[in-house]
Design a protein around this motif. Sequence first.
Motif, PDB file in Angstrom:
ATOM      1  N   ARG A 166       0.838  -1.198   0.000  1.00 47.40           N
ATOM      2  CA  ARG A 166       0.000   0.000   0.000  1.00 47.40           C
ATOM      3  C   ARG A 166       0.877   1.252   0.000  1.00 47.40           C
ATOM      4  O   ARG A 166       0.594   2.233  -0.681  1.00 47.40           O
ATOM      5  CB  ARG A 166      -0.912  -0.018   1.233  1.00 47.40           C
ATOM      6  CG  ARG A 166      -2.114   0.900   1.140  1.00 47.40           C
ATOM      7  CD  ARG A 166      -3.121   0.624   2.239  1.00 47.40           C
ATOM      8  NE  ARG A 166      -2.520   0.653   3.558  1.00 47.40           N
ATOM      9  CZ  ARG A 166      -2.651  -0.324   4.468  1.00 47.40           C
ATOM     10  NH1 ARG A 166      -3.350  -1.395   4.198  1.00 47.40           N
ATOM     11  NH2 ARG A 166      -2.069  -0.221   5.652  1.00 47.40           N
ATOM     12  N   GLU A 167       1.958   1.186   0.750  1.00 49.83           N
ATOM     13  CA  GLU A 167       2.861   2.332   0.847  1.00 49.83           C
ATOM     14  C   GLU A 167       3.642   2.553  -0.452  1.00 49.83           C
ATOM     15  O   GLU A 167       3.902   3.676  -0.842  1.00 49.83           O
ATOM     16  CB  GLU A 167       3.838   2.073   2.006  1.00 49.83           C
ATOM     17  CG  GLU A 167       4.407   3.312   2.639  1.00 49.83           C
ATOM     18  CD  GLU A 167       5.210   2.958   3.886  1.00 49.83           C
ATOM     19  OE1 GLU A 167       4.588   2.762   4.943  1.00 49.83           O
ATOM     20  OE2 GLU A 167       6.448   2.883   3.795  1.00 49.83           O
ATOM     21  N   GLU A 201       3.117   1.081  -3.862  1.00 55.09           N
ATOM     22  CA  GLU A 201       2.452   1.196  -5.161  1.00 55.09           C
ATOM     23  C   GLU A 201       0.950   1.302  -4.924  1.00 55.09           C
ATOM     24  O   GLU A 201       0.326   0.338  -4.509  1.00 55.09           O
ATOM     25  CB  GLU A 201       2.781  -0.030  -6.038  1.00 55.09           C
ATOM     26  CG  GLU A 201       4.242  -0.099  -6.444  1.00 55.09           C
ATOM     27  CD  GLU A 201       4.542  -1.180  -7.505  1.00 55.09           C
ATOM     28  OE1 GLU A 201       3.595  -1.743  -8.083  1.00 55.09           O
ATOM     29  OE2 GLU A 201       5.732  -1.427  -7.750  1.00 55.09           O
ATOM     30  N   PRO A 202       0.384   2.483  -5.189  1.00 51.80           N
ATOM     31  CA  PRO A 202      -1.035   2.676  -4.880  1.00 51.80           C
ATOM     32  C   PRO A 202      -1.955   1.723  -5.651  1.00 51.80           C
ATOM     33  O   PRO A 202      -3.033   1.393  -5.168  1.00 51.80           O
ATOM     34  CB  PRO A 202      -1.295   4.132  -5.293  1.00 51.80           C
ATOM     35  CG  PRO A 202      -0.076   4.616  -5.977  1.00 51.80           C
ATOM     36  CD  PRO A 202       1.029   3.678  -5.733  1.00 51.80           C
ATOM     37  N   ASP A 203      -1.532   1.249  -6.814  1.00 49.64           N
ATOM     38  CA  ASP A 203      -2.401   0.346  -7.572  1.00 49.64           C
ATOM     39  C   ASP A 203      -2.087  -1.131  -7.306  1.00 49.64           C
ATOM     40  O   ASP A 203      -2.587  -2.015  -7.997  1.00 49.64           O
ATOM     41  CB  ASP A 203      -2.312   0.646  -9.075  1.00 49.64           C
ATOM     42  CG  ASP A 203      -0.878   0.599  -9.591  1.00 49.64           C
ATOM     43  OD1 ASP A 203       0.053   0.498  -8.755  1.00 49.64           O
ATOM     44  OD2 ASP A 203      -0.671   0.649 -10.815  1.00 49.64           O
ATOM     45  N   SER A 204      -1.257  -1.393  -6.296  1.00 50.91           N
ATOM     46  CA  SER A 204      -0.932  -2.789  -5.985  1.00 50.91           C
ATOM     47  C   SER A 204      -2.163  -3.515  -5.464  1.00 50.91           C
ATOM     48  O   SER A 204      -3.138  -2.897  -5.043  1.00 50.91           O
ATOM     49  CB  SER A 204       0.189  -2.843  -4.943  1.00 50.91           C
ATOM     50  OG  SER A 204      -0.246  -2.213  -3.757  1.00 50.91           O
TER      51      SER A 204
END
Length: 445
Positions: A273-274, A276-279
Amino acid sequence: MSHSPAIGQELLNFATELYPICRSITGNGLRETLRLIQRRIPLRIHEVNSGTKVFDWEVPLEWNIEGALVLDPDGRTVVDFAAHNLHIVSYSEPVDARLDLAALKSRLHVHASNPDWIPYRTSYYVRNWGFCLPRRVLEALPRGRYRVTVSSRLEAGSLSYGEFLLPGKTREEMLLFTHACHPSLANDNTSGLAVATRLARWLAESPRRFTYRIVFAPGTIGSLCWLMRNEKNLGRIRHGLVLGLLGDAAPLTYKESRRGTAEIDAIARHVLREREPDSRVIPFEPYGYDERQLCSPGFDLPVGRLTRSVNDGYPQYHSSADDLGLLRADALARSLEACQQIIMTVEGNRRFINLNPKGEPRLGKRDLYGSTGGQSPATRERAMLWVLSQSDGTQSLLDIAEKSQLGFAVIQRAAAELENARLLRAKSGGAAVKRAGSRRRASRR
Ligand code: ZN
């Protein structure tokens, strides 16, 4: 941790070196792969004899291949193993035969959707032979009698796997596992091999609380062999990650352990989450790579999986189009960094006890006010207050990072400063954690 282009290129170079090798679940291609890894890290190569019973399975005969051809009625070569490893069904038995096109066709495999791609097929446990080719080539084959030769050997030998053991301050372990059995498939194999190898080298140079085992083994039967040989020590495994498919452009995907509540699950969710926002984080399913074996109910290890695309989750999957063109140096580098950040969080995620729990301690008196290391005084103070407030021995630094939304590194630094100021002491973890070791680590910051 901004990534360096040099690391991405280095990973891509190693993937490129590994790509042409004809790997399988046994044989010289697998050994050659392990030896190339061994030139970078001191890998120990283990051999398990053919015929060895492994839980409900058995190590198959060793397979090696020199060449394979299909010649058309005029003697022209229409399929040549030398042109692409995927042309042969892996584990094809030796053949020298003449047969009509109709009979030959039952031995030919094409890609389901793309007429120009060669599919990847195996027949490890059923004696068989076959060729894979683009549908366009198949459709152009003239009628008549064909000559087929497969120069392969299926004989008693062994299955090879590699393990790099890196002792830490405790005997508690983190397992890193990647499959090493796919021939000439770039994202689905060479990307994972390259990232795991570089990660192992980085770990060897890093201070370690945990002991690490980095295992390179053929899928399924290889992880089962490793599990069987290490069964009595599996209780030491606190965290684990299966690595693969780490070089394509898709966002990172973490697949939870079967438990779903393991510490590695919380850590990977936080790190992804920290970073890669699209992970994506997906729940466990009994399909995929070696998490199938590692997380089977008889072991149920706290092991998750990190990939970019998932198995069967991109069009080129298990075809000749999963080639080096699919790999991106920056994606490889960012995958490595994600692994490093997960491991740093595993290493640093401890529980502490506030030694001055009655009211807030005076930070100014202890020189804990003001800015340090580029952090604003306000962030530093808030982080310290959060750590002091939550450190009753039940909350981990990751729990505090989540609650405060201040980021793990900020919380970890605050805890180290408070520990140095004797306002905090690490809660001894398992019996295996040596307290002197953790003190030393903290004071070095
Ligand atoms: Zn695969």
